[in-house]
Design an enzyme around this catalytic site. Structure first.
Site, short mmCIF file in Angstrom:
data_model
loop_
_atom_site.label_atom_id
_atom_site.label_comp_id
_atom_site.label_asym_id
_atom_site.label_seq_id
_atom_site.Cartn_x
_atom_site.Cartn_y
_atom_site.Cartn_z
N TYR A 173 0.79 -1.20 -0.02
CA TYR A 173 -0.03 -0.06 -0.02
C TYR A 173 0.95 1.32 0.02
O TYR A 173 2.04 1.08 0.56
CB TYR A 173 -0.86 0.04 1.12
CG TYR A 173 -0.32 0.37 2.58
CD1 TYR A 173 -0.23 1.68 3.07
CD2 TYR A 173 0.11 -0.82 3.34
CE1 TYR A 173 0.55 1.66 4.26
CE2 TYR A 173 0.86 -0.55 4.47
CZ TYR A 173 0.97 0.70 4.80
OH TYR A 173 1.47 0.91 6.15
N CYS A 174 0.16 2.49 -0.44
CA CYS A 174 0.90 3.63 -0.32
C CYS A 174 -0.05 4.68 -0.40
O CYS A 174 -1.43 4.29 -0.03
CB CYS A 174 1.91 3.82 -1.60
SG CYS A 174 1.05 3.77 -3.29
N THR A 175 -0.09 6.01 -0.46
CA THR A 175 -0.95 7.08 -0.34
C THR A 175 -2.13 6.96 -1.11
O THR A 175 -3.20 6.87 -1.00
CB THR A 175 -0.33 8.40 -0.58
OG1 THR A 175 0.90 8.57 0.33
CG2 THR A 175 -1.30 9.47 -0.18
N GLY A 177 -1.72 4.96 -4.61
CA GLY A 177 -1.69 3.65 -5.34
C GLY A 177 -0.37 3.65 -6.45
O GLY A 177 0.13 2.72 -7.06
N ILE A 202 -4.30 4.61 0.62
CA ILE A 202 -4.77 4.80 1.83
C ILE A 202 -5.85 5.92 1.83
O ILE A 202 -6.95 5.49 2.45
CB ILE A 202 -3.62 5.44 2.88
CG1 ILE A 202 -2.61 4.55 3.01
CG2 ILE A 202 -4.23 5.93 4.21
CD1 ILE A 202 -1.02 5.23 3.38
#
Length: 313
Positions: A173-175, A177, A202
């Site tokens: 996961y990241c902020t 995508g 997220i």
């Protein structure tokens, strides 16, 4: 009322420079502000504007068949979250040093926020944060594996640390995508088989799954600095750099030669006048502290026409 749009799309662009010119003019005409990166591999941006202008922008972008897969993450805000507009051509839409990776051809399996939520706590799963250290120190999923990354370009060097989880499902996961697309593509290239990513990152998880089990706040790349995403079981995990008390207040050190990005509570912020240490507080070039700990570049009476002229100059 204003909105912030967060988006990306990996898609081949034959003429990035020409596209940048046309896209810049579109954004100027709609009085959007923010940061947009154009590359031969696609488009990545965060912009703010009025609801009406954001709606017009989204319609214009989605009318282009090259961006059929592009999805906007939309947040309501009271005003612009940027001072200026920057639309730039770069070699990648996220700096990764993985120029050879083609996420639009092969990448990890996308999981919706609810699918991610259902899988993340299983014994045969490991959740991996592919963001930088200052981001995951502010907020991250419970029990997530972090990789001691100062910048996403360090990710390829950290992949060997995940070998112990090679027999598990890896959920990244990241902020928003965009980093996961390249991270999972690279993991697949390196022989990992069960590789997944949180679609929309997220931010989308907060919108669609209430942000459950995301501890702390999510770092964002605009003047808000950090946002709350967990409305189910929120908590604070970051601690003040100076006094070590819990604090979700992120600042840049007032000493521009340091400019460290770290948590500093209001009390210590006042005591050190926005600096991360006594040495930085005493530096002759220390910036005036206004209580926020952020130092966005001023617009200098910026206008769309001036913006375009200065870029071309």
């Amino acid at each position: 009322m204003y909105q912030v749009l967060l988006y990306y799309c990996y898609t081949p662009l034959a003429s990035p420079e020409q596209f940048r010119e046309e896209h810049h003019r579109l954004c100027l005409d709609l009085d959007l502000r923010g940061r947009i990166i154009v590359a031969a591999e696609g488009l990545n941006g965060t912009v703010s504007g009025t609801r009406e202008n954001c709606a017009a922008y989204m319609a214009a972008v989605q009318a282009d068949p090259r961006f059929a897969a592009l999805e906007f993450k939309v947040d309501e805000v009271p005003a612009h979250t940027f001072q200026k507009l920057h639309v730039r051509v770069k070699s990648e839409i996220v700096h990764s040093s993985l120029h050879h990776v083609r996420p639009h051809e092969k990448t990890g399996q996308h999981l919706s926020p609810l699918e991610f939520k259902a899988l993340k706590d299983r014994d045969d799963v490991v959740v991996v944060d592919v963001r930088s250290d200052y981001e995951y120190n502010l907020g991250r999923f419970k029990n997530a594996v972090t990789l001691d990354i100062e910048n996403f370009r360090d990710f390829p060097e950290r992949v060997e640390r995940l070998r112990e989880f090679q027999d598990k499902k890896i959920l990244t996961y990241c902020t928003g995508g965009v980093k996961c697309e390249k991270a999972t593509a690279f993991l697949l290239e390196q022989g990992f088989e069960n590789v997944y990513q949180l679609h929309g990152g997220i931010i989308k998880y907060g919108i669609e799954a209430g942000g459950e089990d995301f501890d702390g706040q999510c770092y964002v790349f605009d003047n808000r600095v950090a946002v709350d995403v967990n409305s189910v079981n929120p908590t604070v995990i970051s601690r003040c750099h100076h006094c070590q008390q819990p604090s979700a207040r992120l600042i840049n050190c007032a000493n521009p030669h340091c400019n460290a990005h770290l948590p500093l509570c209001e009390s210590c912020g006042s005591l050190l006048e926005g600096a991360c240490s006594e040495a930085c507080a005493e530096h002759p070039d220390k910036r005036p502290y206004d209580g926020t700990g952020t130092y966005p570049k001023l617009s200098n009476h910026y206008t769309p026409a001036q913006g375009l002229a200065s870029y071309r100059a």
